[in-house]
Design an enzyme around this catalytic site. Structure first.
Site, PDB file in Angstrom:
ATOM      1  N   HIS A   5      95.566 -45.851  33.870  1.00  0.00           N
ATOM      2  CA  HIS A   5      96.984 -46.097  34.113  1.00  0.00           C
ATOM      3  C   HIS A   5      97.574 -45.013  34.992  1.00  0.00           C
ATOM      4  CE1 HIS A   5      97.207 -43.577  30.368  1.00  0.00           C
ATOM      5  NE2 HIS A   5      98.170 -42.986  31.066  1.00  0.00           N
ATOM      6  N   ARG A   9     107.811 -41.393  35.030  1.00  0.00           N
ATOM      7  CA  ARG A   9     108.936 -41.022  34.171  1.00  0.00           C
ATOM      8  C   ARG A   9     110.148 -41.836  34.614  1.00  0.00           C
ATOM      9  NH1 ARG A   9     107.001 -36.595  31.528  1.00  0.00           N
ATOM     10  NH2 ARG A   9     105.643 -35.222  32.720  1.00  0.00           N
ATOM     11  N   GLU A  56     102.185 -46.797  32.936  1.00  0.00           N
ATOM     12  CA  GLU A  56     102.811 -46.252  31.730  1.00  0.00           C
ATOM     13  C   GLU A  56     104.205 -45.765  32.112  1.00  0.00           C
ATOM     14  OE1 GLU A  56     102.553 -42.236  28.993  1.00  0.00           O
ATOM     15  OE2 GLU A  56     100.754 -42.883  30.052  1.00  0.00           O
ATOM     16  N   ASN A  60     111.875 -39.897  28.482  1.00  0.00           N
ATOM     17  CA  ASN A  60     112.136 -38.709  27.688  1.00  0.00           C
ATOM     18  C   ASN A  60     113.605 -38.745  27.284  1.00  0.00           C
ATOM     19  OD1 ASN A  60     109.551 -37.186  27.842  1.00  0.00           O
ATOM     20  ND2 ASN A  60     109.956 -37.400  30.020  1.00  0.00           N
ATOM     21  N   HIS A  74     103.166 -43.978  46.728  1.00  0.00           N
ATOM     22  CA  HIS A  74     103.577 -45.295  46.268  1.00  0.00           C
ATOM     23  C   HIS A  74     102.483 -45.914  45.406  1.00  0.00           C
ATOM     24  CE1 HIS A  74     101.349 -46.123  50.031  1.00  0.00           C
ATOM     25  NE2 HIS A  74     100.886 -47.158  49.347  1.00  0.00           N
TER      26      HIS A  74
END
Length: 132
Positions: A5, A9, A56, A60, A74
Site C-alpha cells: 500500500h 495523510r 492507506e 491524525n 503522484h
C-alpha cells in the site's frame, strides 16, 4: 515481493473516502480507529489486499492539512477513457488539473486530477501496448 500500500495523510477522513470511492470508484476495504493513539485508518482500492496494492488513508486527530512537499509526485491509475473519467470527476465536484491528452513527446493519453488534500493522481488511458 510486492507493493502492499501507499499511505497518504488526510485532513478529513470522510471527505477523502468520498473522493476515492465515489469519484475514483475504489472500495473501502477496511477501517481502523485508534482513539488512544489519536488516529484513524481507511484502506481503499480496486481489489482485495491479498492481490492488489491499495491506498492507506491516515487521519491524525486534530490535523486538517499537511504540506505535500517537493518529494511527492503522484499515484497513477489506469482508466478506460481518460477524458470521460475527468468529466465524471469534475461533475462530481473533483478537481481536474490537466485535461486528457497525449503525454509530451508520446502518444499515451494521460490526465491529472487532485484529491481533496492536494495529492496528484495521474489517469493513464488503457491501450494494448504502451511505448512511452
Amino acid at each position: 515481493m510486492r507493493i502492499l500500500h501507499t499511505m497518504l495523510r488526510v485532513g478529513d477522513m470522510q471527505r477523502s473516502i468520498d473522493f476515492y470511492t465515489r469519484l475514483l470508484g475504489m472500495k473501502v476495504l477496511r477501517t481502523t480507529d485508534r482513539p488512544e493513539q489519536k488516529y484513524s485508518l481507511a484502506f481503499v482500492g480496486y481489489g482485495d489486499e491479498a492481490s492488489h496494492a491499495v491506498i492507506e488513508l491516515t487521519y491524525n486527530y486534530g490535523v486538517d492539512r499537511y504540506e505535500i512537499g517537493a518529494g511527492y509526485g503522484h499515484i497513477a491509475i489506469e482508466v478506460d477513457d481518460a477524458a470521460a473519467t475527468c468529466e465524471r470527476i469534475r461533475a462530481g465536484g473533483g478537481l481536474v488539473t490537466r485535461e486528457a491528452g497525449p503525454v509530451k513527446g508520446g502518444t499515451t493519453v494521460i490526465a491529472f486530477v487532485q484529491d481533496p488534500d492536494g495529492y496528484k493522481i495521474e489517469l493513464i488511458e488503457r491501450r494494448a501496448a504502451r511505448g512511452d
